[in-house]
Design a protein around this motif. Sequence first.
Motif, PDB file in Angstrom:
ATOM      1  N   ARG A  48       0.759  -1.193  -0.043  1.00 61.51           N
ATOM      2  CA  ARG A  48       0.095   0.097  -0.066  1.00 61.51           C
ATOM      3  C   ARG A  48       0.748   1.268   0.058  1.00 61.51           C
ATOM      4  O   ARG A  48       0.428   2.406   0.100  1.00 61.51           O
ATOM      5  CB  ARG A  48      -0.834  -0.067   1.272  1.00 61.51           C
ATOM      6  N   GLU A  76     -15.476  -3.841   7.783  1.00 58.57           N
ATOM      7  CA  GLU A  76     -14.324  -4.822   7.437  1.00 58.57           C
ATOM      8  C   GLU A  76     -13.880  -5.402   8.710  1.00 58.57           C
ATOM      9  O   GLU A  76     -14.079  -5.121   9.877  1.00 58.57           O
ATOM     10  CB  GLU A  76     -13.387  -3.867   6.506  1.00 58.57           C
ATOM     11  N   ASP A 133     -10.646  -5.441   9.187  1.00 62.78           N
ATOM     12  CA  ASP A 133      -9.484  -4.795   9.869  1.00 62.78           C
ATOM     13  C   ASP A 133     -10.401  -3.445  10.685  1.00 62.78           C
ATOM     14  O   ASP A 133     -11.213  -2.667  10.366  1.00 62.78           O
ATOM     15  CB  ASP A 133      -8.831  -3.926   8.882  1.00 62.78           C
ATOM     16  N   GLU A 137      -8.837   2.334  12.256  1.00 61.48           N
ATOM     17  CA  GLU A 137      -9.511   2.011  11.084  1.00 61.48           C
ATOM     18  C   GLU A 137     -10.786   2.458  11.151  1.00 61.48           C
ATOM     19  O   GLU A 137     -11.695   1.882  10.878  1.00 61.48           O
ATOM     20  CB  GLU A 137      -9.480   0.724  10.743  1.00 61.48           C
ATOM     21  N   ASP A 190      -4.033   2.859   7.903  1.00 62.68           N
ATOM     22  CA  ASP A 190      -3.168   2.129   6.937  1.00 62.68           C
ATOM     23  C   ASP A 190      -3.517   2.244   5.615  1.00 62.68           C
ATOM     24  O   ASP A 190      -2.888   1.884   4.678  1.00 62.68           O
ATOM     25  CB  ASP A 190      -3.493   0.588   7.175  1.00 62.68           C
ATOM     26  N   SER A 196      -4.324  -2.144   9.908  1.00 65.35           N
ATOM     27  CA  SER A 196      -4.680  -1.335  11.213  1.00 65.35           C
ATOM     28  C   SER A 196      -4.811  -2.148  12.259  1.00 65.35           C
ATOM     29  O   SER A 196      -4.127  -1.706  13.470  1.00 65.35           O
ATOM     30  CB  SER A 196      -5.814  -0.489  11.082  1.00 65.35           C
ATOM     31  N   ASP A 229      -7.555  -7.110   4.729  1.00 67.40           N
ATOM     32  CA  ASP A 229      -7.038  -6.371   3.738  1.00 67.40           C
ATOM     33  C   ASP A 229      -6.483  -7.633   2.522  1.00 67.40           C
ATOM     34  O   ASP A 229      -5.302  -7.133   2.171  1.00 67.40           O
ATOM     35  CB  ASP A 229      -5.899  -5.433   4.113  1.00 67.40           C
TER      36      ASP A 229
HETATM   37 ZN    ZN Z   1      -6.691  -2.156   6.641  1.00 74.91          ZN
END
Ligand code: ZN
Length: 301
Positions: A16, A64, A66, A140, A184, A223, A274
């Motif tokens: 990323r 999500e 994360d 996050e 992140d 994260s 992710d």
């Molecule tokens: Zn993430």
Amino acid sequence: MFAALDDLLRFDPGERGIGALHATATYDTPPVEAAARTLQEVATAGNAVLLTTGFPIPPDWQPETDGPPGTVVLARALQALGAQPVIVAEPRVEAPIDAAAEVCGLATLPFEPIPPDATTTATSEALLDRYEPGAVIAIERPGETADRTYRSMTGTDITAHVAQMDPLFALAREREIPTIAVGDGGNEIGMGRIRSTVEAKLEHGEQIAATTAVDHLVVAGVSNWGAYGIVAALEHLTGQARLHDPSTERELLAACCAAGCVDGRAGVAEPWVDGLSTAMHEHVVGLFGELSGHERTETES
Ligand code: ZN
Ligand code: ZN
């Protein structure tokens, strides 16, 4: 020890471009250490800590994977050290938080549901008045952009599905309450601290860059890992607040998926985060545990 933790947070298997963000966010003290030292003080004083998480993923806007695991593992550590953690997020985030709390052996974790259409400044003021928190933490958590929208990493407008938490952080800073964030992708609360780097270095950076800054910004490849890093740092500082083990990480991810979470990259209810495999997350948790545990053994001998 703190430098090694900081190195691990720069690990970027999802490619990323975390390196540039991580470097910009690092000052004299690694942010993960500064965050842990702040939280150690807050917990020792027995204060409340407000934690927010939950990033909605299209097409069904489920949270999500994360975020919730990292939030609950950090909340457990704070509770063990004497703080009173309270989770603040949209109602849809409560089931994954509860599921993760159960895996972590927490009977209850207070949850304040905030609907996406809440009047945010008034809600934030009420939360700060009610709990008088010693710190406010975002893990996050979507951050407002320059055009006052919320955006996914690819620029999708998610504003209608997000309860605006940015005022909570702005008001906390006005009241001199310490603020901490983990991110992140550049589009999370806290990234306002390194906004120009997000705009310059990331694809879609100008569109997605979050504007809200915090005192301590922990940038990580994922994260959840940033939150685990803070717990590992707390463990090193206090000799308590143990990080979970790799098999518990597997259980946490499975429980969050069963409670409605999806992988943020693939959009499916698999125990990935992710787009990275469950095994990747188990290994990283193991590394955090080795880092903090090894150092503690040396200190004690
Ligand atoms: Zn993430
Ligand atoms: Zn993110």
